[in-house]
Motif scaffolding. Structure first.
Motif, PDB file in Angstrom:
ATOM      1  N   VAL A 143       0.613  -1.474  -0.126  1.00 49.25           N
ATOM      2  CA  VAL A 143      -0.315  -0.125   0.146  1.00 49.25           C
ATOM      3  C   VAL A 143       0.885   1.259   0.002  1.00 49.25           C
ATOM      4  O   VAL A 143       1.230   2.194  -0.965  1.00 49.25           O
ATOM      5  CB  VAL A 143      -1.117  -0.227   1.399  1.00 49.25           C
ATOM      6  N   LEU A 144       1.519   0.730   1.249  1.00 50.99           N
ATOM      7  CA  LEU A 144       2.786   2.630   1.480  1.00 50.99           C
ATOM      8  C   LEU A 144       3.498   3.424  -0.149  1.00 50.99           C
ATOM      9  O   LEU A 144       3.609   4.334  -0.182  1.00 50.99           O
ATOM     10  CB  LEU A 144       3.156   2.911   2.824  1.00 50.99           C
ATOM     11  N   VAL A 145       4.756   2.095  -0.287  1.00 53.59           N
ATOM     12  CA  VAL A 145       5.723   2.439  -1.099  1.00 53.59           C
ATOM     13  C   VAL A 145       4.498   2.701  -2.750  1.00 53.59           C
ATOM     14  O   VAL A 145       5.082   3.560  -3.443  1.00 53.59           O
ATOM     15  CB  VAL A 145       6.201   1.538  -1.240  1.00 53.59           C
ATOM     16  N   PRO A 146       3.788   1.637  -2.648  1.00 51.58           N
ATOM     17  CA  PRO A 146       3.362   1.425  -4.397  1.00 51.58           C
ATOM     18  C   PRO A 146       2.739   2.766  -4.408  1.00 51.58           C
ATOM     19  O   PRO A 146       2.378   3.652  -5.795  1.00 51.58           O
ATOM     20  CB  PRO A 146       2.659   0.137  -4.650  1.00 51.58           C
ATOM     21  N   LEU A 147       2.034   3.299  -3.608  1.00 46.50           N
ATOM     22  CA  LEU A 147       1.571   4.405  -3.436  1.00 46.50           C
ATOM     23  C   LEU A 147       2.306   6.191  -3.582  1.00 46.50           C
ATOM     24  O   LEU A 147       1.425   6.979  -2.863  1.00 46.50           O
ATOM     25  CB  LEU A 147      -0.075   4.723  -2.527  1.00 46.50           C
ATOM     26  N   GLY A 148       3.212   5.192  -3.626  1.00 47.03           N
ATOM     27  CA  GLY A 148       3.837   7.623  -3.429  1.00 47.03           C
ATOM     28  C   GLY A 148       4.155   7.065  -1.749  1.00 47.03           C
ATOM     29  O   GLY A 148       4.311   9.162  -1.172  1.00 47.03           O
ATOM     30  N   LEU A 149       3.271   6.572  -0.451  1.00 51.48           N
ATOM     31  CA  LEU A 149       3.710   7.182   0.769  1.00 51.48           C
ATOM     32  C   LEU A 149       4.667   6.183   1.644  1.00 51.48           C
ATOM     33  O   LEU A 149       6.180   5.597   1.442  1.00 51.48           O
ATOM     34  CB  LEU A 149       2.172   6.676   1.633  1.00 51.48           C
ATOM     35  N   THR A 150       5.066   6.319   2.755  1.00 56.39           N
ATOM     36  CA  THR A 150       6.202   6.022   3.674  1.00 56.39           C
ATOM     37  C   THR A 150       5.600   6.073   4.775  1.00 56.39           C
ATOM     38  O   THR A 150       4.383   5.934   5.359  1.00 56.39           O
ATOM     39  CB  THR A 150       7.187   7.699   4.277  1.00 56.39           C
ATOM     40  N   VAL A 151       6.265   4.887   5.482  1.00 59.02           N
ATOM     41  CA  VAL A 151       6.180   4.428   7.200  1.00 59.02           C
ATOM     42  C   VAL A 151       5.741   5.193   7.494  1.00 59.02           C
ATOM     43  O   VAL A 151       4.595   4.880   8.930  1.00 59.02           O
ATOM     44  CB  VAL A 151       6.863   3.369   7.060  1.00 59.02           C
ATOM     45  N   ALA A 152       6.334   6.701   8.118  1.00 60.83           N
ATOM     46  CA  ALA A 152       5.037   6.995   8.636  1.00 60.83           C
ATOM     47  C   ALA A 152       4.331   7.471   8.286  1.00 60.83           C
ATOM     48  O   ALA A 152       3.499   8.648   9.635  1.00 60.83           O
ATOM     49  CB  ALA A 152       6.282   8.642   8.481  1.00 60.83           C
TER      50      ALA A 152
ATOM     51  N   ALA B  23       3.187   5.409  -9.955  1.00 62.32           N
ATOM     52  CA  ALA B  23       4.646   6.413 -11.270  1.00 62.32           C
ATOM     53  C   ALA B  23       3.167   6.283 -12.311  1.00 62.32           C
ATOM     54  O   ALA B  23       3.659   5.804 -13.271  1.00 62.32           O
ATOM     55  CB  ALA B  23       5.094   5.076 -11.565  1.00 62.32           C
ATOM     56  N   ALA B  24       1.742   6.380 -11.989  1.00 59.47           N
ATOM     57  CA  ALA B  24       1.028   7.097 -12.619  1.00 59.47           C
ATOM     58  C   ALA B  24       0.533   5.322 -13.374  1.00 59.47           C
ATOM     59  O   ALA B  24       0.058   5.674 -14.768  1.00 59.47           O
ATOM     60  CB  ALA B  24       1.470   7.838 -13.474  1.00 59.47           C
ATOM     61  N   GLY B  25       1.177   4.566 -13.314  1.00 58.22           N
ATOM     62  CA  GLY B  25       0.997   2.765 -13.816  1.00 58.22           C
ATOM     63  C   GLY B  25      -0.280   2.778 -12.792  1.00 58.22           C
ATOM     64  O   GLY B  25      -0.880   3.021 -12.066  1.00 58.22           O
ATOM     65  N   ARG B  26      -1.092   1.170 -13.622  1.00 55.71           N
ATOM     66  CA  ARG B  26      -2.377   0.565 -13.039  1.00 55.71           C
ATOM     67  C   ARG B  26      -1.393   0.498 -11.102  1.00 55.71           C
ATOM     68  O   ARG B  26      -0.989  -0.365 -10.861  1.00 55.71           O
ATOM     69  CB  ARG B  26      -2.827   0.004 -13.669  1.00 55.71           C
ATOM     70  N   TYR B  27      -3.001   0.430  -9.913  1.00 59.17           N
ATOM     71  CA  TYR B  27      -2.711   0.223  -9.136  1.00 59.17           C
ATOM     72  C   TYR B  27      -2.941  -1.047  -8.370  1.00 59.17           C
ATOM     73  O   TYR B  27      -2.477  -2.320  -8.143  1.00 59.17           O
ATOM     74  CB  TYR B  27      -2.707   1.024  -7.807  1.00 59.17           C
ATOM     75  N   LEU B  28      -4.400  -1.844  -8.957  1.00 58.02           N
ATOM     76  CA  LEU B  28      -4.749  -2.727  -9.300  1.00 58.02           C
ATOM     77  C   LEU B  28      -4.949  -3.041 -10.235  1.00 58.02           C
ATOM     78  O   LEU B  28      -5.591  -1.982 -11.571  1.00 58.02           O
ATOM     79  CB  LEU B  28      -6.291  -2.517  -8.585  1.00 58.02           C
ATOM     80  N   SER B  29      -5.474  -4.343 -11.290  1.00 57.54           N
ATOM     81  CA  SER B  29      -5.453  -5.125 -12.184  1.00 57.54           C
ATOM     82  C   SER B  29      -6.805  -4.459 -12.477  1.00 57.54           C
ATOM     83  O   SER B  29      -7.684  -4.356 -11.255  1.00 57.54           O
ATOM     84  CB  SER B  29      -5.928  -6.568 -12.140  1.00 57.54           C
ATOM     85  N   PRO B  30      -7.690  -4.449 -13.341  1.00 57.85           N
ATOM     86  CA  PRO B  30      -8.970  -3.653 -13.614  1.00 57.85           C
ATOM     87  C   PRO B  30     -10.138  -4.323 -13.244  1.00 57.85           C
ATOM     88  O   PRO B  30     -11.334  -3.903 -12.566  1.00 57.85           O
ATOM     89  CB  PRO B  30      -8.908  -4.364 -15.802  1.00 57.85           C
TER      90      PRO B  30
END
Length: 567
Positions: free
Chosen positions: A186-195, A233-240
């Motif tokens: 969740v966090l890393v793929p969405l550009g977030l951190t553990v904080a 990265a502006a790619g798909r987070y989940l498959s359609p």
């Protein structure tokens, strides 16, 4: 210029165009955003009485949420994080969403006696069939909270036990603790951190996940994810397919309706306009409009934002900014003429089987809804003395209130049961209201206390014994009720000592026998050849005997005289 040179130049230009296109892809994604006028939206929020409680995300724009690093109590949003983790693992082939949980988490005991075990998908829709735990204690075990209430897939409920089990299943599938799963899925793929995420406190780690805190940055990112399937990265987070499972495909539907639960959200339609709502509760909640690229964020403020206000605002925003979808259809059978008029008092069905005395008391205090729907149409829901919600439309078995709530009559028992926003309400008698269920206590207790005065009557020892019996009845009933009230939950969940509850119930039953003894003593003494000449004393004795009988009857009504066992 030679033909070979022209071909070389064309290939170079096509390569340059492709590179520029890739570089500008994030800008292209944001360019698809539907711009909702912020002033008009803020005006609707103010009209709903929710000014200061609602932030909103529209495309790349976030308004009224606060500093990005500020931490919020996530509440229901924690369940969305568990859902996203499960969907990501399913996409990687580590978790089968349609497999029974017995196969996904082999540590479960067969004592739950499910003929058909729920699936992970049903847990995400909160239709797993587990009862709401009557108590969250200090045990580090998961099993005590898993008790069956219904077969899976029947009705949704706020399923704390089911979510805790899903966390355990996700940890088993990924073979690592949930904190690491949150970071990786969740966090890393969405550009977030553990904080940006912090689990709650408590010995039960799965339940602690549901009490997490998150930053405003995390909340805004989740809100944006509900309308656009994009990672950092502006790619798909989940498959359609899995994104549709989250936002479009129903895992459970309200009877004869296009509305229901997806794998993690509630799907609603209002006048052909579609919107999504996160599962209800106190904390951060969302209402998302994919067709307008807009998500409302309800902040975790005290007191909790009323559901009626949330539903009313959701409908107003949908009507103002979401284009209707004429292809939304559903079964619309004709409602029999004899059912055109439904009225009476209804109360939410209890979701905790074999509850403690505290849970029974809370159930009596639950508000009673009044439903009044005359044959000529219209009608209203009387939620409490001050809140009345109109019935805006009556379409067959599916009705819709003016606050955006969906009310579906149960075809099996239309006079006696309906579903309101996924929660089952059943008809109750007028005497089920709290003032009728509790007022006898205000009469019985003073009468039993006054019976102690018979210890001073000197006619003969039978009268004095009645006073002693009144004192013993009060002591035994007080000790039994106190044991039932304070010992039931910790003895079962924390100490694993159910015999303490059995002892408390033995004391309680003995007190009820003593109360019945007061009635028998009343009958015997009124026939005494030498009763007190004071008519007031004789009337006092009569009332005392009736109070003893009423005590036994009230204990039966409350379910205190049903069983010696702790469960």
């Amino acid at each position: 210029m030679s033909k070979a040179s022209r071909i070389t130049i064309m290939r170079w230009l096509r390569g340059l165009a492709a590179g520029v296109g890739l570089a500008l892809m994030p800008l292209a994604v944001h360019a698809q955003s539907v711009v909702v006028p912020a002033d008009a939206l803020d005006a609707l929020i103010a009209d709903a009485g929710l000014e200061g409680r609602v932030a909103h995300v529209n495309g790349p724009r976030t308004l009224h949420l606060g500093a990005e690093a500020d931490m919020l109590h996530l509440g229901p949003a924690s369940r969305l994080l568990v859902t996203l983790s499960a969907l990501r693992l399913a996409e990687r082939g580590l978790l089968d969403l349609d497999a029974p949980v017995k196969a996904l988490y082999p540590g479960l005991h067969d004592r739950f006696l499910f003929e058909h075990w729920p699936t992970a998908r049903q847990l995400m829709a909160e239709t797993g069939g587990f009862a709401v735990p009557p108590y969250i204690g200090q045990t580090a075990k998961l099993d005590p909270y898993l008790q069956r209430s219904d077969p899976p897939g029947i009705w949704p409920r706020e399923d704390v036990a089911g979510w805790a089990l899903l966390v355990a299943i996700v940890e088993t599938a990924a073979d690592k603790p949930f904190g690491d799963i949150m970071r990786d899925e969740v966090l890393v793929p969405l550009g977030l951190t553990v904080a940006d995420w912090q689990a709650g406190d408590g010995p039960q780690t799965q339940l602690a996940v549901l009490a997490a805190k998150g930053s405003n940055r995390l909340v805004a990112t989740l809100a944006r994810l509900l309308t656009r399937n994009r990672d950092a990265a502006a790619g798909r987070y989940l498959s359609p397919e899995l994104f549709d499972a989250l936002t479009a495909d129903l895992a459970w539907s309200i009877p004869l309706s296009p509305d229901g639960r997806t794998s993690g959200l509630m799907l609603r339609h209002s006048q052909g306009r579609r919107y999504l709502m996160s599962l209800p509760g106190c904390g951060v909640t969302f209402t998302a409009y994919p067709d307008a690229d807009l998500t409302l964020i309800f902040k975790p403020v005290e007191p909790c934002t009323p559901v009626v206000n949330i539903g009313s605002l959701a409908m107003m925003v949908a009507a103002s900014f979401v284009p209707p979808a004429p292809d939304v259809t559903f079964a619309d059978p004709v409602l029999p003429a004899r059912l055109q008029s439904v009225d009476g008092l209804f109360r939410a069905r209890p979701e905790t089987p074999n509850p403690s005395l505290q849970a029974r008391f809370r159930q009596v205090l639950q508000p009673v809804l009044g439903l009044y729907a005359p044959v000529e149409g219209g009608g209203y829901l009387q939620i409490d003395a001050d809140v009345r919600v109109s019935i805006a439309s009556r379409n067959g078995w599916r009705w819709e209130t003016g606050a955006g709530q969906v009310l579906a009559l149960d075809p099996a028992a239309p006079f006696d049961r309906f579903v309101l926003d996924g929660r089952v309400y059943e008809r109750v008698a007028p005497t089920a209201e709290a003032r009728y269920a509790l007022w006898p206590l205000a009469l019985i207790l003073p009468i039993l206390i006054s019976g102690i005065a018979f210890r001073r009557v000197r006619v003969h020892r039978g009268w004095r014994f009645t006073g002693t019996l009144s004192a013993v009845t009060l002591l035994l009933l007080g000790a039994g009720v106190a044991g039932e009230w304070f010992l039931w939950a910790p003895a079962l969940y924390d100490w694993d000592m159910p015999w303490l509850v059995t002892c408390a119930r033995i004391v309680l039953f003995t007190g009820l026998l003593a109360a019945m003894g007061l009635t028998l003593m009343m009958l015997a003494l009124l026939k005494d050849p030498a009763p007190p000449r004071n008519l007031l004393t004789r009337f006092h004795l009569l009332v005392l005997g009736l109070a003893g009988l009423a005590t036994v009857i009230l204990a039966g009504v409350w379910g205190l005289a049903s069983s010696f066992s702790a469960t």
